[in-house]
Design a protein around this motif. Structure first.
Motif, PDB file in Angstrom:
ATOM      1  N   LYS A  34      11.529  -0.924   0.393  1.00 53.55           N
ATOM      2  CA  LYS A  34      12.194  -2.123   0.901  1.00 53.55           C
ATOM      3  C   LYS A  34      12.495  -2.008   2.385  1.00 53.55           C
ATOM      4  O   LYS A  34      12.329  -2.967   3.142  1.00 53.55           O
ATOM      5  CB  LYS A  34      13.488  -2.366   0.118  1.00 53.55           C
ATOM      6  N   ASP A  35      12.936  -0.825   2.811  1.00 53.01           N
ATOM      7  CA  ASP A  35      13.322  -0.637   4.201  1.00 53.01           C
ATOM      8  C   ASP A  35      13.285   0.844   4.555  1.00 53.01           C
ATOM      9  O   ASP A  35      12.911   1.691   3.736  1.00 53.01           O
ATOM     10  CB  ASP A  35      14.713  -1.239   4.471  1.00 53.01           C
ATOM     11  N   PHE A  36      13.667   1.153   5.782  1.00 57.12           N
ATOM     12  CA  PHE A  36      13.657   2.523   6.290  1.00 57.12           C
ATOM     13  C   PHE A  36      14.582   3.431   5.488  1.00 57.12           C
ATOM     14  O   PHE A  36      14.243   4.580   5.188  1.00 57.12           O
ATOM     15  CB  PHE A  36      14.069   2.501   7.765  1.00 57.12           C
ATOM     16  N   ILE A  37      15.739   2.917   5.106  1.00 52.61           N
ATOM     17  CA  ILE A  37      16.710   3.732   4.360  1.00 52.61           C
ATOM     18  C   ILE A  37      16.123   4.188   3.027  1.00 52.61           C
ATOM     19  O   ILE A  37      16.254   5.358   2.653  1.00 52.61           O
ATOM     20  CB  ILE A  37      18.035   2.963   4.170  1.00 52.61           C
ATOM     21  N   GLU A  38      15.468   3.285   2.312  1.00 54.35           N
ATOM     22  CA  GLU A  38      14.839   3.661   1.043  1.00 54.35           C
ATOM     23  C   GLU A  38      13.691   4.647   1.262  1.00 54.35           C
ATOM     24  O   GLU A  38      13.486   5.561   0.467  1.00 54.35           O
ATOM     25  CB  GLU A  38      14.344   2.436   0.287  1.00 54.35           C
ATOM     26  N   ALA A  39      12.946   4.458   2.334  1.00 54.57           N
ATOM     27  CA  ALA A  39      11.837   5.369   2.638  1.00 54.57           C
ATOM     28  C   ALA A  39      12.361   6.785   2.885  1.00 54.57           C
ATOM     29  O   ALA A  39      11.818   7.757   2.352  1.00 54.57           O
ATOM     30  CB  ALA A  39      11.049   4.860   3.843  1.00 54.57           C
ATOM     31  N   ILE A  40      13.420   6.894   3.658  1.00 54.11           N
ATOM     32  CA  ILE A  40      14.005   8.210   3.955  1.00 54.11           C
ATOM     33  C   ILE A  40      14.617   8.830   2.702  1.00 54.11           C
ATOM     34  O   ILE A  40      14.504  10.041   2.475  1.00 54.11           O
ATOM     35  CB  ILE A  40      15.042   8.107   5.091  1.00 54.11           C
ATOM     36  N   ALA A  41      15.246   8.016   1.875  1.00 59.63           N
ATOM     37  CA  ALA A  41      15.817   8.520   0.616  1.00 59.63           C
ATOM     38  C   ALA A  41      14.713   9.134  -0.251  1.00 59.63           C
ATOM     39  O   ALA A  41      14.899  10.192  -0.858  1.00 59.63           O
ATOM     40  CB  ALA A  41      16.547   7.410  -0.123  1.00 59.63           C
TER      41      ALA A  41
END
Length: 93
Positions: A34-41
């Motif tokens: 969905k976004d950068f935060i989910e990618a990093i998670a």
């Protein structure tokens, strides 16, 4: 050192990780979030299985896309370790 796989072994093991693509001496997948935060998670979830296996992926992050590339650098190509880690990574999503 882990033995390199031959083309028939690679083909057989590839069927066990259908979302991954063999590109030369690498096994790759691109995951979109969905976004950068989910990618990093997601990337953070790769730490434990990679450390446990003693095998570390090459990771590229571009905002919400994560590209994971596996190869056994010390063996010079694909080994069973790459496919085993690919299975573990696929189970994380």
């Amino acid at each position: 050192m882990v033995a390199l796989l031959n083309s028939s072994e690679i083909k057989e093991l590839s069927s066990q990780v259908p979302d991954w693509k063999v590109e030369g001496k690498h096994l790759k997948i691109v995951k979109t979030f969905k976004d950068f935060i989910e990618a990093i998670a997601f990337v953070n979830k790769l730490v434990e299985p990679s450390e446990t296996a003693g095998h570390h992926p090459d990771i590229e992050i571009s905002y919400n896309k994560v590209t994971i590339s596996l190869t056994s650098h010390d063996a010079g190509g694909l080994t069973a370790k790459d496919f085993a880690l690919a299975q573990e990574i696929s189970a994380l999503v």
